[in-house]
Design an enzyme around this catalytic site. Structure first.
Site, PDB file in Angstrom:
ATOM      1  N   GLY A  10       0.835  -1.205   0.000  1.00  0.00           N
ATOM      2  CA  GLY A  10       0.000   0.000   0.000  1.00  0.00           C
ATOM      3  C   GLY A  10       0.865   1.248   0.000  1.00  0.00           C
ATOM      4  CB  THR A 128       3.671   0.387   6.718  1.00  0.00           C
ATOM      5  OG1 THR A 128       2.342   0.184   7.228  1.00  0.00           O
ATOM      6  CG2 THR A 128       4.653   0.050   7.821  1.00  0.00           C
ATOM      7  CG  ASP A 130      -0.980  -0.550   8.952  1.00  0.00           C
ATOM      8  OD1 ASP A 130      -1.710   0.444   8.806  1.00  0.00           O
ATOM      9  OD2 ASP A 130      -1.237  -1.654   8.436  1.00  0.00           O
ATOM     10  NE  ARG A 165     -26.872  10.934  16.418  1.00  0.00           N
ATOM     11  CZ  ARG A 165     -27.175  11.579  15.304  1.00  0.00           C
ATOM     12  NH1 ARG A 165     -26.234  12.184  14.601  1.00  0.00           N
ATOM     13  NH2 ARG A 165     -28.420  11.615  14.877  1.00  0.00           N
ATOM     14  CG  MET A 172      -6.518   1.665   7.151  1.00  0.00           C
ATOM     15  SD  MET A 172      -5.539   1.901   5.657  1.00  0.00           S
ATOM     16  CE  MET A 172      -6.834   1.914   4.409  1.00  0.00           C
ATOM     17  NE  ARG A 174      -4.223  -6.918   6.528  1.00  0.00           N
ATOM     18  CZ  ARG A 174      -5.149  -7.812   6.190  1.00  0.00           C
ATOM     19  NH1 ARG A 174      -5.176  -8.997   6.758  1.00  0.00           N
ATOM     20  NH2 ARG A 174      -6.037  -7.546   5.279  1.00  0.00           N
ATOM     21  CB  VAL A 275      -9.650   9.703   4.290  1.00  0.00           C
ATOM     22  CG1 VAL A 275      -9.299  11.092   4.801  1.00  0.00           C
ATOM     23  CG2 VAL A 275     -10.888   9.753   3.418  1.00  0.00           C
ATOM     24  CD  GLN A 276      -6.766   5.336   8.292  1.00  0.00           C
ATOM     25  OE1 GLN A 276      -6.344   5.270   9.430  1.00  0.00           O
ATOM     26  NE2 GLN A 276      -7.916   4.774   7.934  1.00  0.00           N
ATOM     27  NE  ARG A 277      -2.956   3.168   1.595  1.00  0.00           N
ATOM     28  CZ  ARG A 277      -3.346   1.962   1.147  1.00  0.00           C
ATOM     29  NH1 ARG A 277      -3.456   0.960   2.003  1.00  0.00           N
ATOM     30  NH2 ARG A 277      -3.598   1.745  -0.106  1.00  0.00           N
TER      31      ARG A 277
HETATM   32  O1  F6P Z   1      -0.849  -0.221   4.330  1.00  0.00           O
HETATM   33  C1  F6P Z   1      -1.380  -1.204   5.180  1.00  0.00           C
HETATM   34  C2  F6P Z   1      -2.827  -0.988   5.265  1.00  0.00           C
HETATM   35  O2  F6P Z   1      -2.967   0.333   5.641  1.00  0.00           O
HETATM   36  C3  F6P Z   1      -3.615  -1.894   6.215  1.00  0.00           C
HETATM   37  O3  F6P Z   1      -3.833  -1.308   7.480  1.00  0.00           O
HETATM   38  C4  F6P Z   1      -4.910  -2.083   5.478  1.00  0.00           C
HETATM   39  O4  F6P Z   1      -5.532  -3.304   5.844  1.00  0.00           O
HETATM   40  C5  F6P Z   1      -4.478  -2.090   4.065  1.00  0.00           C
HETATM   41  O5  F6P Z   1      -3.406  -1.186   3.994  1.00  0.00           O
HETATM   42  C6  F6P Z   1      -5.557  -1.714   3.088  1.00  0.00           C
HETATM   43  O6  F6P Z   1      -4.980  -1.417   1.859  1.00  0.00           O
HETATM   44  P1  F6P Z   1      -5.602  -1.728   0.428  1.00  0.00           P
HETATM   45  O7  F6P Z   1      -7.042  -1.333   0.473  1.00  0.00           O
HETATM   46  O8  F6P Z   1      -4.782  -0.880  -0.484  1.00  0.00           O
HETATM   47  O9  F6P Z   1      -5.434  -3.193   0.167  1.00  0.00           O
END
Ligand code: F6P
Length: 344
Positions: A10, A128, A130, A165, A172, A174, A275-277
């Site tokens: 990613g 990454t 993450d 609320r 993200m 994993r 959005v966070q990437r």
């Molecule tokens: O880059 C790692 C990550 O941010 C994980 O946290 C997430 O599961 C994954 O990318 C999702 O990426 P994609 O939708 O590009 O497969």
């Protein structure tokens, strides 16, 4: 020396800055020839590459995404066998590539260590959002993701407070909950749920209720890989990602109605997703990525193959790839304990 630069996995804010740093140092200072493969190993297989020089990387430090493209296409046709490496070496010779700079996370650096063991000169640049790669204190992209997630929390707070609320934000992460931990702490979340530390629904609801009892609308930050206690499965979407892993996502949409049902407090889910990437890297990530690129070029000059440019304190050190791969850098117990005492 002719070096092939390649991104895999990613994308992560700062990748452009890393390529720029490596190119400015590698080409202008050390006199290397450098090329960038388009879309990771896909470009390597198809012979699609562009020359890297000063004009090619102009103005890229603050630009999000990665101009070379990235993918989860694997480097070898069918695994790790000798035939694959023979084919791999044929391609290297065809393109005149002497060495690689591989920009990526765990999967990519594992490939880097396989290539290193096979005698292919390679240095790794850790990225990454993450932040789950061992061998480095922080990976570039993480700080940007945390900033975006923190801003999302601040925004969700005001609407959540207005409607009394419980707001559940999924970020993200994993296998490691670094983004949730840091953004949740920055935003003063009532609960932060991480893949490393399962919690029961009852416990989560207690935190939400005790927040309400103090007149507070609750903010729950959950990492996509979180599992409720007693469940061994994270919430997944349909299909597999490019590495053949289940696509995660949707845990906030599962939790919000459960919280509402158990507490009687209206709840809403937000999945922050890609959005966070996206978008421009923070200044911290630009600096870290640029220094990582510079260190990788210096390591190539020094012949420090089989290493990864890791951040150790304030210094970028070349860490043996073997130290970085094979074990994820997850959130340690003491970091979770530190924040958990104030949940609710
Ligand atoms: O880059 C790692 C990550 O941010 C994980 O946290 C997430 O599961 C994954 O990318 C999702 O990426 P994609 O939708 O590009 O497969």
């Amino acid at each position: 020396m002719r070096i092939g630069v390649l991104c895999s996995g990613g994308d992560s804010p700062g990748m452009n800055a890393a390529i720029r740093g490596a190119t400015l140092r590698g080409v202008d200072v050390h006199g290397f020839e450098m090329v960038g493969f388009i879309d990771g190993w896909r470009g390597f297989h198809d012979g699609e590459m562009v020359p890297l020089d000063r004009p090619a990387v102009r103005g890229l430090s603050g630009v999000g995404g990665v101009f070379l493209g990235t993918s989860r296409v694997p480097p070898f046709a069918g695994g790790r066998g000798e035939a694959d490496l023979t084919e791999f070496r044929v391609r290297m010779a065809e393109y005149g590539i002497d060495a690689f700079m591989l920009i990526g996370g765990n999967g990519t650096q594992t490939v880097a260590s396989i290539l290193d063991e096979a005698g292919v000169p390679v240095v790794g640049l850790p990225k990454t959002i993450d932040n789950d790669l061992s061998g480095t204190d922080y990976t570039f992209g993480f700080d940007t993701a945390v900033s975006i997630a923190s801003e999302a929390i601040d925004r969700l707070r005001t609407t959540g407070d207005s409607h009394r609320r419980c707001m559940v934000l999924e970020v993200m992460g994993r296998d490691a909950g670094w983004i949730a931990l840091h953004a949740g702490m920055a935003g003063g979340a009532q609960a932060i749920l991480l893949p490393e530390f399962p919690e029961s629904l009852e416990q989560g609801c207690d935190w939400v209720t005790s927040g309400r009892d103090r007149g507070r609308s609750s903010m729950v930050v959950v990492a996509e890989g979180f599992k409720l206690a007693g469940s061994d499965q994270a919430v997944t979407r349909e299909g597999l990602d490019g590495f053949g892993r289940p696509r995660l996502g949707g845990v906030a949409e599962v939790l919000a109605p459960l919280i509402e049902e158990h507490t009687g407090i209206e709840a809403r889910a937000t999945v922050l997703g890609h959005v966070q990437r996206g978008g421009a890297p923070t200044a911290f990530d630009r600096v870290l990525a640029t220094r990582t690129g510079i260190a990788a070029a210096d390591a190539a000059l020094a012949g420090q193959w089989g290493t990864l440019a890791g951040l150790r304190g304030d210094r970028i050190e070349m860490v043996p790839l073997a130290e970085a791969v094979g074990r994820l850098k997850t959130v340690p117990e003491y970091r979770y304990a530190e924040v958990r005492l104030n949940f609710g």
